[in-house]
Design a protein around this motif. Structure first.
Motif, PDB file in Angstrom:
ATOM      1  N   LEU A 217       0.924  -0.930   0.169  1.00 44.87           N
ATOM      2  CA  LEU A 217      -0.177   0.016  -0.048  1.00 44.87           C
ATOM      3  C   LEU A 217       0.883   1.107  -0.021  1.00 44.87           C
ATOM      4  O   LEU A 217       0.706   2.217  -0.974  1.00 44.87           O
ATOM      5  CB  LEU A 217      -1.130  -0.072   1.222  1.00 44.87           C
ATOM      6  CG  LEU A 217      -1.722   1.770   1.296  1.00 44.87           C
ATOM      7  CD1 LEU A 217      -2.808   1.341   0.025  1.00 44.87           C
ATOM      8  CD2 LEU A 217      -2.091   1.137   2.962  1.00 44.87           C
ATOM      9  N   ALA A 218       2.236   1.177   1.025  1.00 43.57           N
ATOM     10  CA  ALA A 218       2.529   1.927   1.047  1.00 43.57           C
ATOM     11  C   ALA A 218       3.575   2.272  -0.208  1.00 43.57           C
ATOM     12  O   ALA A 218       3.363   3.720  -1.240  1.00 43.57           O
ATOM     13  CB  ALA A 218       3.913   2.307   2.161  1.00 43.57           C
ATOM     14  N   LEU A 219       3.934   1.129  -1.036  1.00 44.27           N
ATOM     15  CA  LEU A 219       4.758   1.747  -2.509  1.00 44.27           C
ATOM     16  C   LEU A 219       3.394   2.603  -3.706  1.00 44.27           C
ATOM     17  O   LEU A 219       3.718   3.071  -4.282  1.00 44.27           O
ATOM     18  CB  LEU A 219       5.012   0.107  -2.786  1.00 44.27           C
ATOM     19  CG  LEU A 219       6.426  -0.469  -2.098  1.00 44.27           C
ATOM     20  CD1 LEU A 219       7.219  -1.722  -2.562  1.00 44.27           C
ATOM     21  CD2 LEU A 219       7.797   0.391  -2.188  1.00 44.27           C
TER      22      LEU A 219
ATOM     23  N   TYR B 123       3.688   6.049  -5.629  1.00 43.00           N
ATOM     24  CA  TYR B 123       4.505   5.978  -6.603  1.00 43.00           C
ATOM     25  C   TYR B 123       3.045   5.933  -7.435  1.00 43.00           C
ATOM     26  O   TYR B 123       2.912   7.309  -7.973  1.00 43.00           O
ATOM     27  CB  TYR B 123       4.972   4.790  -6.858  1.00 43.00           C
ATOM     28  CG  TYR B 123       6.675   4.673  -6.621  1.00 43.00           C
ATOM     29  CD1 TYR B 123       7.225   5.096  -6.493  1.00 43.00           C
ATOM     30  CD2 TYR B 123       6.533   4.348  -5.659  1.00 43.00           C
ATOM     31  CE1 TYR B 123       8.517   5.128  -6.738  1.00 43.00           C
ATOM     32  CE2 TYR B 123       7.687   3.846  -5.255  1.00 43.00           C
ATOM     33  CZ  TYR B 123       9.299   4.918  -5.140  1.00 43.00           C
ATOM     34  OH  TYR B 123      10.085   4.603  -4.954  1.00 43.00           O
ATOM     35  N   LEU B 124       2.426   5.226  -8.032  1.00 41.91           N
ATOM     36  CA  LEU B 124       1.320   5.440  -8.496  1.00 41.91           C
ATOM     37  C   LEU B 124       0.225   6.125  -7.716  1.00 41.91           C
ATOM     38  O   LEU B 124      -0.686   6.806  -8.582  1.00 41.91           O
ATOM     39  CB  LEU B 124       0.683   3.869  -8.717  1.00 41.91           C
ATOM     40  CG  LEU B 124       1.130   2.696  -9.637  1.00 41.91           C
ATOM     41  CD1 LEU B 124       0.203   1.615  -9.354  1.00 41.91           C
ATOM     42  CD2 LEU B 124       1.365   3.326 -10.819  1.00 41.91           C
TER      43      LEU B 124
ATOM     44  N   GLN C 293      -0.405  -1.920 -14.432  1.00 42.93           N
ATOM     45  CA  GLN C 293       0.045  -0.851 -13.269  1.00 42.93           C
ATOM     46  C   GLN C 293       1.441  -0.260 -12.537  1.00 42.93           C
ATOM     47  O   GLN C 293       1.904   0.612 -12.776  1.00 42.93           O
ATOM     48  CB  GLN C 293      -0.931  -0.873 -13.011  1.00 42.93           C
ATOM     49  CG  GLN C 293      -2.909  -0.343 -12.920  1.00 42.93           C
ATOM     50  CD  GLN C 293      -3.220  -0.644 -12.590  1.00 42.93           C
ATOM     51  OE1 GLN C 293      -3.186  -0.779 -11.358  1.00 42.93           O
ATOM     52  NE2 GLN C 293      -4.540  -1.164 -13.245  1.00 42.93           N
ATOM     53  N   VAL C 294       1.984  -1.968 -12.322  1.00 40.42           N
ATOM     54  CA  VAL C 294       3.147  -1.442 -11.374  1.00 40.42           C
ATOM     55  C   VAL C 294       4.223  -1.568 -12.245  1.00 40.42           C
ATOM     56  O   VAL C 294       5.129  -1.179 -11.995  1.00 40.42           O
ATOM     57  CB  VAL C 294       3.036  -2.885 -10.608  1.00 40.42           C
ATOM     58  CG1 VAL C 294       4.613  -3.009  -9.279  1.00 40.42           C
ATOM     59  CG2 VAL C 294       2.342  -2.723  -8.938  1.00 40.42           C
TER      60      VAL C 294
ATOM     61  N   TRP D 297       7.980   1.619 -13.285  1.00 44.16           N
ATOM     62  CA  TRP D 297       9.631   1.756 -13.377  1.00 44.16           C
ATOM     63  C   TRP D 297       9.851   2.154 -15.172  1.00 44.16           C
ATOM     64  O   TRP D 297      11.016   2.441 -15.631  1.00 44.16           O
ATOM     65  CB  TRP D 297      10.351  -0.086 -13.522  1.00 44.16           C
ATOM     66  CG  TRP D 297      10.275  -0.578 -12.192  1.00 44.16           C
ATOM     67  CD1 TRP D 297      11.375  -0.065 -11.026  1.00 44.16           C
ATOM     68  CD2 TRP D 297       9.433  -0.678 -10.777  1.00 44.16           C
ATOM     69  NE1 TRP D 297      10.999  -0.727 -10.168  1.00 44.16           N
ATOM     70  CE2 TRP D 297       9.727  -0.928  -9.549  1.00 44.16           C
ATOM     71  CE3 TRP D 297       7.739  -1.650 -11.211  1.00 44.16           C
ATOM     72  CZ2 TRP D 297       9.373  -1.940  -9.221  1.00 44.16           C
ATOM     73  CZ3 TRP D 297       7.584  -2.729 -11.049  1.00 44.16           C
ATOM     74  CH2 TRP D 297       8.267  -2.505  -9.268  1.00 44.16           C
ATOM     75  N   ARG D 298       8.729   1.886 -15.299  1.00 44.71           N
ATOM     76  CA  ARG D 298       9.118   3.273 -17.209  1.00 44.71           C
ATOM     77  C   ARG D 298       9.253   4.904 -16.454  1.00 44.71           C
ATOM     78  O   ARG D 298       8.819   5.647 -17.882  1.00 44.71           O
ATOM     79  CB  ARG D 298       7.566   2.709 -17.949  1.00 44.71           C
ATOM     80  CG  ARG D 298       7.758   0.797 -18.207  1.00 44.71           C
ATOM     81  CD  ARG D 298       6.670   0.853 -18.955  1.00 44.71           C
ATOM     82  NE  ARG D 298       6.327  -0.681 -19.254  1.00 44.71           N
ATOM     83  CZ  ARG D 298       5.539  -1.173 -18.675  1.00 44.71           C
ATOM     84  NH1 ARG D 298       4.025   0.304 -18.677  1.00 44.71           N
ATOM     85  NH2 ARG D 298       3.938  -2.423 -18.929  1.00 44.71           N
TER      86      ARG D 298
END
Length: 197
Positions: free
Chosen positions: A70-72, A76-77, A190-191, A195-196
């Motif tokens: 959840l934190a990641l 990011y997203l 989505q994840v 990195w993109r």
């Protein structure tokens, strides 16, 4: 013309929903653990619960496991749902709608930080401390303080969501509706998008 209902990404709803259930379970079992073993600042008239500390530890462990993704996701997203330094500087100079959104972002950010404090301090506590009446340990005091902060942040988190988006926002987080482009099969892509960037 009817106002469009907000839509929340299904991955966010999944991570948020499971984390919320585990987090609330950890908050409730923490209160019962305190009530059973400590009670220095008040106690509810409830009978002691034999393995409440173990149950609280189980909720805490699973909450930690869910808090990491959840934190990641949030950093990011979902970074636009958190408070940035620039938005923090502008908090007092915003119009009403922007201020509500900034308050909601602040509440989201504080909730994540409070949850992090709770799980980190909880992992430092030894199982034998409370049954032995050892309430003097620093990590136990930090964990008690984290519980208070979590409860306050949870209240702020819900209040800010209601103020920012009202019941439609709350319903959108609880909805089972999933768009065809947002099914669980799309979560990995989505994840990978992280990195993109």
């Amino acid at each position: 013309m009817a106002k469009a209902q907000p839509y929340q990404p299904s991955l966010l709803r999944f991570l948020h929903g499971i984390s919320a259930i585990l987090g609330i379970g950890a908050i409730v079992t923490a209160a019962l653990t305190y009530n059973t073993y400590d009670g220095r600042w008040g106690r509810l008239p409830l009978p002691p619960i034999a393995d409440i500390e173990g149950l609280h530890g189980t909720f805490g462990l699973f909450f930690l496991v869910m808090l990491l993704p959840l934190a990641l996701y949030s950093f990011y997203l979902g970074a636009h749902r958190l408070l940035s330094i620039a938005a923090l500087r502008q908090l007092g100079n915003q119009q009403a709608g922007q201020a509500k959104r900034s308050l909601h972002r602040l509440a989201n950010t504080l909730m994540l930080l409070a949850a992090g404090l709770a799980v980190v301090s909880g992992r430092q506590i030894k199982e034998e401390w409370l049954p032995a009446g050892e309430f003097h340990h620093v990590w136990y005091s930090v964990h008690l303080a984290a519980w208070v902060v979590m409860v306050l942040c949870l209240g702020l988190h819900v209040a800010a969501a209601l103020r920012s988006g009202g019941w439609p926002l709350i319903r959108s987080m609880l909805s089972w509706q999933v768009r065809s482009s947002d099914r669980p099969q799309a979560w990995w892509s989505q994840v990978q998008g992280i990195w993109r960037r």
